[in-house]
Motif scaffolding. Structure first.
Motif, PDB file in Angstrom:
ATOM      1  N   ALA A 228       0.821  -1.211   0.000  1.00  0.00           N
ATOM      2  CA  ALA A 228       0.000   0.000   0.000  1.00  0.00           C
ATOM      3  C   ALA A 228       0.853   1.258   0.000  1.00  0.00           C
ATOM      4  CB  ALA A 228      -0.931  -0.002   1.210  1.00  0.00           C
ATOM      5  N   ALA A 229       2.066   1.161   0.570  1.00  0.00           N
ATOM      6  CA  ALA A 229       2.966   2.311   0.620  1.00  0.00           C
ATOM      7  C   ALA A 229       3.813   2.440  -0.640  1.00  0.00           C
ATOM      8  CB  ALA A 229       3.878   2.207   1.844  1.00  0.00           C
ATOM      9  N   GLY A 230       3.605   1.540  -1.589  1.00  0.00           N
ATOM     10  CA  GLY A 230       4.332   1.621  -2.849  1.00  0.00           C
ATOM     11  C   GLY A 230       5.669   0.905  -2.862  1.00  0.00           C
ATOM     12  N   VAL A 231       5.914   0.063  -1.856  1.00  0.00           N
ATOM     13  CA  VAL A 231       7.159  -0.708  -1.798  1.00  0.00           C
ATOM     14  C   VAL A 231       6.975  -2.014  -2.570  1.00  0.00           C
ATOM     15  CG1 VAL A 231       8.824  -1.869  -0.278  1.00  0.00           C
ATOM     16  CG2 VAL A 231       7.736   0.281   0.452  1.00  0.00           C
ATOM     17  N   ARG A 232       7.903  -2.302  -3.468  1.00  0.00           N
ATOM     18  CA  ARG A 232       7.825  -3.564  -4.213  1.00  0.00           C
ATOM     19  C   ARG A 232       7.992  -4.717  -3.228  1.00  0.00           C
ATOM     20  NH1 ARG A 232      12.445  -2.945  -8.478  1.00  0.00           N
ATOM     21  NH2 ARG A 232      13.330  -1.838  -6.686  1.00  0.00           N
ATOM     22  N   THR A 233       6.967  -5.543  -3.123  1.00  0.00           N
ATOM     23  CA  THR A 233       6.933  -6.549  -2.062  1.00  0.00           C
ATOM     24  C   THR A 233       6.361  -7.851  -2.589  1.00  0.00           C
ATOM     25  OG1 THR A 233       6.558  -4.801  -0.417  1.00  0.00           O
ATOM     26  CG2 THR A 233       6.067  -7.057   0.257  1.00  0.00           C
ATOM     27  N   GLN A 234       6.977  -8.949  -2.173  1.00  0.00           N
ATOM     28  CA  GLN A 234       6.412 -10.265  -2.440  1.00  0.00           C
ATOM     29  C   GLN A 234       6.419 -11.049  -1.142  1.00  0.00           C
ATOM     30  OE1 GLN A 234       9.318 -11.320  -5.510  1.00  0.00           O
ATOM     31  NE2 GLN A 234      10.161 -12.906  -4.170  1.00  0.00           N
ATOM     32  N   VAL A 235       5.400 -11.893  -0.963  1.00  0.00           N
ATOM     33  CA  VAL A 235       5.284 -12.685   0.259  1.00  0.00           C
ATOM     34  C   VAL A 235       4.879 -14.094  -0.119  1.00  0.00           C
ATOM     35  CG1 VAL A 235       2.910 -11.865   0.617  1.00  0.00           C
ATOM     36  CG2 VAL A 235       4.204 -12.841   2.541  1.00  0.00           C
ATOM     37  N   ILE A 236       5.519 -15.074   0.514  1.00  0.00           N
ATOM     38  CA  ILE A 236       5.220 -16.483   0.261  1.00  0.00           C
ATOM     39  C   ILE A 236       5.041 -17.176   1.599  1.00  0.00           C
ATOM     40  CG2 ILE A 236       6.032 -18.661  -0.709  1.00  0.00           C
ATOM     41  CD1 ILE A 236       7.724 -17.068  -2.670  1.00  0.00           C
ATOM     42  N   ARG A 237       3.902 -17.883   1.743  1.00  0.00           N
ATOM     43  CA  ARG A 237       3.681 -18.702   2.930  1.00  0.00           C
ATOM     44  C   ARG A 237       3.948 -20.163   2.557  1.00  0.00           C
ATOM     45  NH1 ARG A 237      -2.207 -19.156   5.346  1.00  0.00           N
ATOM     46  NH2 ARG A 237      -1.982 -16.887   5.446  1.00  0.00           N
ATOM     47  N   TYR A 238       4.782 -20.828   3.365  1.00  0.00           N
ATOM     48  CA  TYR A 238       5.152 -22.215   3.099  1.00  0.00           C
ATOM     49  C   TYR A 238       4.279 -23.148   3.926  1.00  0.00           C
ATOM     50  CZ  TYR A 238       8.966 -20.267   0.479  1.00  0.00           C
ATOM     51  OH  TYR A 238       9.680 -19.568  -0.465  1.00  0.00           O
ATOM     52  N   ALA A 239       3.569 -24.031   3.229  1.00  0.00           N
ATOM     53  CA  ALA A 239       2.633 -24.948   3.880  1.00  0.00           C
ATOM     54  C   ALA A 239       3.367 -26.027   4.665  1.00  0.00           C
ATOM     55  CB  ALA A 239       1.727 -25.596   2.838  1.00  0.00           C
ATOM     56  N   SER A 240       2.763 -26.409   5.796  1.00  0.00           N
ATOM     57  CA  SER A 240       3.283 -27.500   6.635  1.00  0.00           C
ATOM     58  C   SER A 240       4.721 -27.258   7.074  1.00  0.00           C
ATOM     59  CB  SER A 240       3.180 -28.835   5.887  1.00  0.00           C
ATOM     60  OG  SER A 240       1.840 -29.097   5.521  1.00  0.00           O
ATOM     61  N   VAL A 241       5.059 -25.989   7.304  1.00  0.00           N
ATOM     62  CA  VAL A 241       6.392 -25.616   7.775  1.00  0.00           C
ATOM     63  C   VAL A 241       6.227 -24.876   9.098  1.00  0.00           C
ATOM     64  CG1 VAL A 241       8.430 -24.185   7.305  1.00  0.00           C
ATOM     65  CG2 VAL A 241       7.370 -25.511   5.459  1.00  0.00           C
ATOM     66  N   SER A 242       7.076 -25.178  10.054  1.00  0.00           N
ATOM     67  CA  SER A 242       7.034 -24.511  11.357  1.00  0.00           C
ATOM     68  C   SER A 242       7.968 -23.302  11.372  1.00  0.00           C
ATOM     69  CB  SER A 242       7.451 -25.488  12.461  1.00  0.00           C
ATOM     70  OG  SER A 242       8.836 -25.768  12.373  1.00  0.00           O
ATOM     71  N   HIS A 243       7.827 -22.505  12.412  1.00  0.00           N
ATOM     72  CA  HIS A 243       8.714 -21.354  12.564  1.00  0.00           C
ATOM     73  C   HIS A 243      10.169 -21.802  12.631  1.00  0.00           C
ATOM     74  CE1 HIS A 243       9.896 -17.289  13.752  1.00  0.00           C
ATOM     75  NE2 HIS A 243      10.669 -17.852  14.668  1.00  0.00           N
ATOM     76  N   ALA A 244      10.447 -22.821  13.410  1.00  0.00           N
ATOM     77  CA  ALA A 244      11.825 -23.275  13.580  1.00  0.00           C
ATOM     78  C   ALA A 244      12.429 -23.785  12.282  1.00  0.00           C
ATOM     79  CB  ALA A 244      11.884 -24.374  14.641  1.00  0.00           C
ATOM     80  N   GLU A 245      11.608 -24.338  11.411  1.00  0.00           N
ATOM     81  CA  GLU A 245      12.107 -24.884  10.146  1.00  0.00           C
ATOM     82  C   GLU A 245      12.345 -23.812   9.084  1.00  0.00           C
ATOM     83  OE1 GLU A 245       9.789 -29.205  10.336  1.00  0.00           O
ATOM     84  OE2 GLU A 245       8.799 -27.449   9.462  1.00  0.00           O
ATOM     85  N   LEU A 246      11.677 -22.681   9.218  1.00  0.00           N
ATOM     86  CA  LEU A 246      11.642 -21.718   8.124  1.00  0.00           C
ATOM     87  C   LEU A 246      13.006 -21.126   7.788  1.00  0.00           C
ATOM     88  CD1 LEU A 246       9.880 -20.166   6.097  1.00  0.00           C
ATOM     89  CD2 LEU A 246       9.508 -18.438   7.876  1.00  0.00           C
ATOM     90  N   GLY A 247      13.815 -20.829   8.797  1.00  0.00           N
ATOM     91  CA  GLY A 247      15.079 -20.141   8.536  1.00  0.00           C
ATOM     92  C   GLY A 247      16.034 -20.905   7.649  1.00  0.00           C
ATOM     93  N   ASN A 248      15.954 -22.248   7.679  1.00  0.00           N
ATOM     94  CA  ASN A 248      16.838 -23.077   6.851  1.00  0.00           C
ATOM     95  C   ASN A 248      16.062 -23.881   5.811  1.00  0.00           C
ATOM     96  OD1 ASN A 248      19.120 -22.217   8.259  1.00  0.00           O
ATOM     97  ND2 ASN A 248      19.026 -23.909   9.708  1.00  0.00           N
ATOM     98  N   HIS A 249      14.843 -23.450   5.523  1.00  0.00           N
ATOM     99  CA  HIS A 249      14.000 -24.192   4.589  1.00  0.00           C
ATOM    100  C   HIS A 249      14.537 -24.027   3.166  1.00  0.00           C
ATOM    101  CE1 HIS A 249      10.239 -25.095   2.298  1.00  0.00           C
ATOM    102  NE2 HIS A 249      10.131 -26.007   3.248  1.00  0.00           N
ATOM    103  N   ALA A 250      14.778 -25.147   2.490  1.00  0.00           N
ATOM    104  CA  ALA A 250      15.462 -25.113   1.198  1.00  0.00           C
ATOM    105  C   ALA A 250      14.717 -24.268   0.168  1.00  0.00           C
ATOM    106  CB  ALA A 250      15.656 -26.537   0.681  1.00  0.00           C
ATOM    107  N   LEU A 251      13.398 -24.450   0.052  1.00  0.00           N
ATOM    108  CA  LEU A 251      12.643 -23.691  -0.949  1.00  0.00           C
ATOM    109  C   LEU A 251      12.618 -22.205  -0.614  1.00  0.00           C
ATOM    110  CD1 LEU A 251       9.608 -26.048  -1.678  1.00  0.00           C
ATOM    111  CD2 LEU A 251      11.630 -25.655  -3.093  1.00  0.00           C
ATOM    112  N   ALA A 252      12.513 -21.876   0.671  1.00  0.00           N
ATOM    113  CA  ALA A 252      12.508 -20.469   1.065  1.00  0.00           C
ATOM    114  C   ALA A 252      13.853 -19.815   0.766  1.00  0.00           C
ATOM    115  CB  ALA A 252      12.179 -20.345   2.553  1.00  0.00           C
ATOM    116  N   LEU A 253      14.944 -20.514   1.042  1.00  0.00           N
ATOM    117  CA  LEU A 253      16.269 -19.966   0.743  1.00  0.00           C
ATOM    118  C   LEU A 253      16.478 -19.805  -0.755  1.00  0.00           C
ATOM    119  CD1 LEU A 253      18.375 -21.945   3.358  1.00  0.00           C
ATOM    120  CD2 LEU A 253      18.122 -19.454   3.263  1.00  0.00           C
ATOM    121  N   LEU A 254      16.031 -20.783  -1.526  1.00  0.00           N
ATOM    122  CA  LEU A 254      16.193 -20.691  -2.977  1.00  0.00           C
ATOM    123  C   LEU A 254      15.407 -19.511  -3.532  1.00  0.00           C
ATOM    124  CD1 LEU A 254      17.330 -21.836  -5.589  1.00  0.00           C
ATOM    125  CD2 LEU A 254      15.362 -23.381  -5.694  1.00  0.00           C
TER     126      LEU A 254
END
Length: 270
Positions: A228-254
């Motif tokens: 809304a503020a005009g910042v180019r932004t993308q967001v992806i939610r990863y299914a069946s992934v926990s908070h602890a897993e997210l930081g090293n999640h292969a698809l998220a890192l890629l």
């Protein structure tokens, strides 16, 4: 020297610089064969502002250094409650200033700087982008936030039971209590960007969230406000992934590698 999956050797350098209140460690990663021109990514580990280390950030830092490729500067910022706000953020700024001055010695191009972080590190990466915008002099091209902690008010937390979240409202409250001991600090835009009325001028942003994480609601709300503020932004939610897993999640890192490659104008090299 270390190797990720036998792909490309990395040079890893440990050093210390002066931070806001004490000396802080940095760990630098780059492809061994790269001598100059690498974009720079400052990376901030998780741990709810009160724990975490360069060692815990090692996998993500290596992945980004090898696959982007980039000079990754992993920052060991000061931890609460011994060093409450704004110590960690000012450490992040000190590391950024150091990067601008000395990255070229390690093959980095200080005219191409991105920031990334997981959990509390995502909050610090975003706060650093705000500081860089406001202080000027060191442009940041892009930021990538993995499951960031953005709402000290805790009003946007998801339902931990429905989400089967591995972190709870109590965990978050304890972290913020240590990091932001004064109630007024919990409204500061550098610590609580959802309270900010001025989000324009921030760099292109990528936000990764996890389905089984109470923090995904606030992170996705923040993404909508950036858009809304005009910042180019993308967001992806990863299914069946926990908070602890997210930081090293292969698809998220890629996906973050692709994001940085695009905004640094680099040819894909994964």
């Amino acid at each position: 020297m270390a190797v990720i999956r036998g792909i490309t050797p990395l040079d890893v350098t440990d050093l210390r610089i002066q931070g806001h209140a004490q000396a802080i460690p940095l760990r630098l990663y780059r492809r061994a064969a790269a001598t100059e021109g690498l974009p720079v990514i400052l990376y901030f580990h998780g741990g709810g502002f009160v724990r975490g280390s360069l060692a815990e950030a090692d996998y993500a830092a290596r992945y980004l250094a090898n696959h982007t490729p980039a000079l990754v500067v992993s920052v060991g910022y000061s931890l609460a409650p011994s060093y409450p706000f704004p110590a960690a953020l000012e450490d992040a700024w000190h590391a950024t200033v150091w990067t601008q001055q000395f990255a070229h010695r390690y093959g980095g191009n200080s005219k191409k700087i991105g920031v990334a972080g997981y959990d509390a590190g995502g909050s610090l990466a975003n706060g650093l982008a705000l500081i860089a915008r406001d202080r000027g002099g060191i442009p940041i091209d892009a930021q990538a936030l993995f499951g960031p902690m953005l709402d000290p008010s805790l009003t946007l937390l998801g339902d931990e039971q429905r989400l089967a979240s591995d972190i709870t409202a109590t965990d978050c409250a304890d972290s913020y209590r240590a990091y932001l001991p004064q109630s007024s600090q919990r409204l500061h835009p550098y610590a609580a960007p959802l309270e900010s009325k001025r989000l324009t001028g921030l760099p292109a942003t990528h936000i990764a969230t996890a389905e089984n994480d109470v923090l995904h609601v606030e992170a996705e709300t923040y993404a909508s406000r950036l858009i809304a503020a005009g910042v180019r932004t993308q967001v992806i939610r990863y299914a069946s992934v926990s908070h602890a897993e997210l930081g090293n999640h292969a698809l998220a890192l890629l996906e973050v590698v692709h994001f940085f490659q695009w905004h640094f104008g680099e040819r894909p090299c994964v």
